[in-house]
Design a protein around this motif. Structure first.
Motif, PDB file in Angstrom:
ATOM      1  N   ILE A   1       0.843  -1.201   0.000  1.00  0.00           N
ATOM      2  CA  ILE A   1       0.000   0.000   0.000  1.00  0.00           C
ATOM      3  C   ILE A   1       0.877   1.249   0.000  1.00  0.00           C
ATOM      4  CG2 ILE A   1      -1.664   1.344   1.358  1.00  0.00           C
ATOM      5  CD1 ILE A   1      -2.945  -1.338   2.142  1.00  0.00           C
ATOM      6  N   LEU A   2       1.942   1.252   0.794  1.00  0.00           N
ATOM      7  CA  LEU A   2       2.852   2.406   0.822  1.00  0.00           C
ATOM      8  C   LEU A   2       3.541   2.606  -0.529  1.00  0.00           C
ATOM      9  CD1 LEU A   2       4.461   1.993   4.358  1.00  0.00           C
ATOM     10  CD2 LEU A   2       2.729   3.656   3.650  1.00  0.00           C
ATOM     11  N   VAL A   3       3.967   1.527  -1.160  1.00  0.00           N
ATOM     12  CA  VAL A   3       4.602   1.613  -2.483  1.00  0.00           C
ATOM     13  C   VAL A   3       3.594   2.152  -3.500  1.00  0.00           C
ATOM     14  CG1 VAL A   3       5.566   0.256  -4.392  1.00  0.00           C
ATOM     15  CG2 VAL A   3       6.324  -0.171  -2.053  1.00  0.00           C
ATOM     16  N   ALA A   4       2.362   1.651  -3.440  1.00  0.00           N
ATOM     17  CA  ALA A   4       1.323   2.110  -4.363  1.00  0.00           C
ATOM     18  C   ALA A   4       0.978   3.580  -4.133  1.00  0.00           C
ATOM     19  CB  ALA A   4       0.074   1.245  -4.227  1.00  0.00           C
ATOM     20  N   ILE A   5       0.929   4.011  -2.879  1.00  0.00           N
ATOM     21  CA  ILE A   5       0.663   5.426  -2.576  1.00  0.00           C
ATOM     22  C   ILE A   5       1.790   6.285  -3.127  1.00  0.00           C
ATOM     23  CG2 ILE A   5       0.506   7.128  -0.710  1.00  0.00           C
ATOM     24  CD1 ILE A   5      -0.943   4.930   0.925  1.00  0.00           C
ATOM     25  N   PHE A   6       3.038   5.867  -2.916  1.00  0.00           N
ATOM     26  CA  PHE A   6       4.188   6.597  -3.443  1.00  0.00           C
ATOM     27  C   PHE A   6       4.083   6.737  -4.963  1.00  0.00           C
ATOM     28  CE2 PHE A   6       8.477   6.099  -5.363  1.00  0.00           C
ATOM     29  CZ  PHE A   6       8.978   7.347  -5.045  1.00  0.00           C
ATOM     30  N   GLY A   7       3.788   5.631  -5.637  1.00  0.00           N
ATOM     31  CA  GLY A   7       3.653   5.666  -7.094  1.00  0.00           C
ATOM     32  C   GLY A   7       2.490   6.531  -7.539  1.00  0.00           C
ATOM     33  N   ALA A   8       1.371   6.466  -6.825  1.00  0.00           N
ATOM     34  CA  ALA A   8       0.200   7.269  -7.188  1.00  0.00           C
ATOM     35  C   ALA A   8       0.476   8.756  -6.992  1.00  0.00           C
ATOM     36  CB  ALA A   8      -1.004   6.836  -6.362  1.00  0.00           C
ATOM     37  N   ILE A   9       1.252   9.111  -5.980  1.00  0.00           N
ATOM     38  CA  ILE A   9       1.634  10.516  -5.779  1.00  0.00           C
ATOM     39  C   ILE A   9       2.488  10.992  -6.943  1.00  0.00           C
ATOM     40  CG2 ILE A   9       3.065  12.052  -4.357  1.00  0.00           C
ATOM     41  CD1 ILE A   9       1.991  10.509  -1.906  1.00  0.00           C
ATOM     42  N   VAL A  10       3.427  10.168  -7.376  1.00  0.00           N
ATOM     43  CA  VAL A  10       4.258  10.516  -8.539  1.00  0.00           C
ATOM     44  C   VAL A  10       3.376  10.709  -9.774  1.00  0.00           C
ATOM     45  CG1 VAL A  10       6.049   9.660 -10.113  1.00  0.00           C
ATOM     46  CG2 VAL A  10       6.344   9.406  -7.645  1.00  0.00           C
ATOM     47  N   VAL A  11       2.450   9.774 -10.001  1.00  0.00           N
ATOM     48  CA  VAL A  11       1.543   9.870 -11.152  1.00  0.00           C
ATOM     49  C   VAL A  11       0.696  11.138 -11.060  1.00  0.00           C
ATOM     50  CG1 VAL A  11      -0.450   8.784 -12.273  1.00  0.00           C
ATOM     51  CG2 VAL A  11       1.500   7.388 -11.598  1.00  0.00           C
ATOM     52  N   LEU A  12       0.190  11.457  -9.867  1.00  0.00           N
ATOM     53  CA  LEU A  12      -0.626  12.667  -9.694  1.00  0.00           C
ATOM     54  C   LEU A  12       0.179  13.930  -9.952  1.00  0.00           C
ATOM     55  CD1 LEU A  12      -3.017  12.272  -6.649  1.00  0.00           C
ATOM     56  CD2 LEU A  12      -3.583  13.106  -8.914  1.00  0.00           C
ATOM     57  N   TRP A  13       1.411  13.988  -9.474  1.00  0.00           N
ATOM     58  CA  TRP A  13       2.255  15.161  -9.729  1.00  0.00           C
ATOM     59  C   TRP A  13       2.466  15.353 -11.230  1.00  0.00           C
ATOM     60  CZ3 TRP A  13       6.409  14.003  -5.494  1.00  0.00           C
ATOM     61  CH2 TRP A  13       5.991  14.544  -4.288  1.00  0.00           C
ATOM     62  N   ILE A  14       2.739  14.259 -11.919  1.00  0.00           N
ATOM     63  CA  ILE A  14       2.927  14.346 -13.370  1.00  0.00           C
ATOM     64  C   ILE A  14       1.624  14.767 -14.046  1.00  0.00           C
ATOM     65  CG2 ILE A  14       3.399  12.984 -15.447  1.00  0.00           C
ATOM     66  CD1 ILE A  14       5.370  11.335 -13.688  1.00  0.00           C
ATOM     67  N   TYR A  15       0.517  14.175 -13.638  1.00  0.00           N
ATOM     68  CA  TYR A  15      -0.789  14.515 -14.210  1.00  0.00           C
ATOM     69  C   TYR A  15      -1.099  16.000 -14.034  1.00  0.00           C
ATOM     70  CZ  TYR A  15      -5.845  14.915 -14.624  1.00  0.00           C
ATOM     71  OH  TYR A  15      -7.101  15.317 -14.954  1.00  0.00           O
ATOM     72  N   HIS A  16      -0.895  16.513 -12.823  1.00  0.00           N
ATOM     73  CA  HIS A  16      -1.180  17.929 -12.560  1.00  0.00           C
ATOM     74  C   HIS A  16      -0.219  18.837 -13.314  1.00  0.00           C
ATOM     75  CE1 HIS A  16      -4.474  17.518  -9.804  1.00  0.00           C
ATOM     76  NE2 HIS A  16      -3.807  16.634  -9.087  1.00  0.00           N
ATOM     77  N   ALA A  17       1.023  18.412 -13.479  1.00  0.00           N
ATOM     78  CA  ALA A  17       1.989  19.221 -14.236  1.00  0.00           C
ATOM     79  C   ALA A  17       1.575  19.314 -15.700  1.00  0.00           C
ATOM     80  CB  ALA A  17       3.383  18.630 -14.114  1.00  0.00           C
ATOM     81  N   VAL A  18       1.149  18.210 -16.279  1.00  0.00           N
ATOM     82  CA  VAL A  18       0.733  18.189 -17.676  1.00  0.00           C
ATOM     83  C   VAL A  18      -0.605  18.896 -17.851  1.00  0.00           C
ATOM     84  CG1 VAL A  18       0.006  16.691 -19.581  1.00  0.00           C
ATOM     85  CG2 VAL A  18       2.044  16.132 -18.254  1.00  0.00           C
TER      86      VAL A  18
END
Length: 86
Positions: free
Chosen positions: A62-79
């Motif tokens: 769950i922690l690994v998935a949260i970390f990855g989802a935060i990275v994906v969200l940062w990229i999504y919001h940047a784009v």
């Protein structure tokens, strides 16, 4: 891990990551997709740095998935943020 476990893991991770990054959820379906993609991204990033990725339905995964989802969200919001400006 079965498909139901991936969906539940994705929902939990996506929801928590959405709350961390932008203080509101993205919606149930988007949270699930975000969490599952985040789990894949988090597992990939953890393997690059030599850590264990998704190991089953447990706290570490769950922690690994949260970390990855935060990275994906940062990229999504940047784009998405770049598209609306200008």
């Amino acid at each position: 891990m079965g498909i139901i476990a991936w969906i539940i893991l994705g929902l939990i991770a996506g929801f928590i990551a959405s709350k961390i990054v932008n203080k509101s959820g993205q919606g149930v379906m988007m949270d699930i997709v975000l969490g599952i993609v985040g789990a894949l991204v988090g597992g990939f990033l953890m393997s690059i740095i030599g850590g264990a990725g998704i190991t089953g339905f447990n706290i570490w995964s769950i922690l690994v998935a949260i970390f990855g989802a935060i990275v994906v969200l940062w990229i999504y919001h940047a784009v998405a943020g770049r598209r609306t400006v200008g």
